[in-house]
Design a protein around this motif. Structure first.
Motif, short mmCIF file in Angstrom:
data_model
loop_
_atom_site.label_atom_id
_atom_site.label_comp_id
_atom_site.label_asym_id
_atom_site.label_seq_id
_atom_site.Cartn_x
_atom_site.Cartn_y
_atom_site.Cartn_z
N PRO A 283 -60.05 13.64 73.44
CA PRO A 283 -59.86 14.63 72.39
C PRO A 283 -59.88 16.05 72.97
O PRO A 283 -60.55 16.32 73.96
CB PRO A 283 -61.04 14.40 71.45
N VAL A 284 -59.11 16.92 72.33
CA VAL A 284 -59.11 18.33 72.70
C VAL A 284 -60.40 18.94 72.18
O VAL A 284 -60.82 18.68 71.06
CB VAL A 284 -57.89 19.05 72.08
N GLY A 285 -61.05 19.75 72.99
CA GLY A 285 -62.30 20.38 72.59
C GLY A 285 -63.50 19.49 72.86
O GLY A 285 -63.49 18.67 73.78
N ASP A 286 -64.53 19.63 72.04
CA ASP A 286 -65.78 18.91 72.23
C ASP A 286 -65.61 17.44 71.85
O ASP A 286 -65.16 17.11 70.76
CB ASP A 286 -66.87 19.56 71.37
N ILE A 287 -65.99 16.57 72.74
CA ILE A 287 -65.84 15.13 72.51
C ILE A 287 -66.71 14.65 71.34
O ILE A 287 -66.43 13.64 70.72
CB ILE A 287 -66.15 14.32 73.80
N MET A 288 -67.74 15.40 71.01
CA MET A 288 -68.62 15.02 69.91
C MET A 288 -67.97 15.25 68.55
O MET A 288 -68.45 14.75 67.54
CB MET A 288 -69.93 15.81 69.99
N GLU A 289 -66.87 16.01 68.49
CA GLU A 289 -66.22 16.33 67.22
C GLU A 289 -64.91 15.58 67.02
O GLU A 289 -64.13 15.92 66.15
CB GLU A 289 -65.96 17.84 67.16
N TRP A 290 -64.66 14.56 67.83
CA TRP A 290 -63.37 13.90 67.74
C TRP A 290 -63.26 13.06 66.49
O TRP A 290 -64.24 12.62 65.91
CB TRP A 290 -63.09 13.05 68.98
N GLY A 291 -62.03 12.86 66.07
CA GLY A 291 -61.72 12.04 64.91
C GLY A 291 -60.24 11.73 64.93
O GLY A 291 -59.52 12.09 65.85
N GLU A 292 -59.76 11.08 63.89
CA GLU A 292 -58.36 10.69 63.85
C GLU A 292 -57.41 11.87 63.75
O GLU A 292 -56.27 11.79 64.17
CB GLU A 292 -58.11 9.74 62.69
N ARG A 293 -57.86 12.98 63.20
CA ARG A 293 -56.97 14.12 62.97
C ARG A 293 -57.08 15.21 64.04
O ARG A 293 -56.46 16.25 63.92
CB ARG A 293 -57.24 14.71 61.60
N VAL A 294 -57.84 14.97 65.08
CA VAL A 294 -58.00 15.93 66.17
C VAL A 294 -56.90 15.67 67.20
O VAL A 294 -56.49 14.54 67.42
CB VAL A 294 -59.39 15.75 66.82
N SER A 295 -56.40 16.73 67.84
CA SER A 295 -55.41 16.57 68.91
C SER A 295 -56.04 15.88 70.11
O SER A 295 -57.22 16.06 70.39
CB SER A 295 -54.87 17.93 69.33
N PHE A 296 -55.23 15.10 70.81
CA PHE A 296 -55.69 14.39 71.99
C PHE A 296 -54.79 14.71 73.17
O PHE A 296 -53.58 14.83 73.01
CB PHE A 296 -55.67 12.87 71.75
#
Length: 64
Positions: free
Chosen positions: A32-45
Motif C-alpha cells: 500500500p502507498v503510505g503507512d501500511i497500518m492504514e491500508w484497505g481496499e480503496r488505498v492505492s498500491f
C-alpha cells in the motif's frame, strides 16, 4: 532487490496486475502507498518487480 513498476488505484486492481505478471512467471509484490497500518481496499498500491526485470513486465503487459 525490488523496484517500483506501477501504481494501482486500489487493492483489486493491484491483485489483478499481480496475478497477470505472476501468471507468466514474473515474481511480483504489492504494497500500500503510505503507512501500511492504514491500508484497505480503496488505498492505492504500488506494484514491485525484481530489479532489471521491468522489461519482462512490459512485454507481459504488451501481450494483453
Amino acid at each position: 532487490m525490488w523496484v517500483e513498476y506501477r501504481t494501482a488505484p486500489n487493492l483489486m486492481m493491484a491483485e489483478m496486475w499481480k496475478d497477470v505478471l505472476e501468471g507468466d512467471g514474473l515474481p511480483t509484490k504489492i504494497l500500500p502507498v503510505g503507512d501500511i497500518m492504514e491500508w484497505g481496499e480503496r488505498v492505492s498500491f504500488k506494484i514491485y518487480v525484481p530489479k532489471g526485470r521491468e522489461h519482462v513486465a512490459d512485454e507481459i503487459l504488451r501481450k494483453l
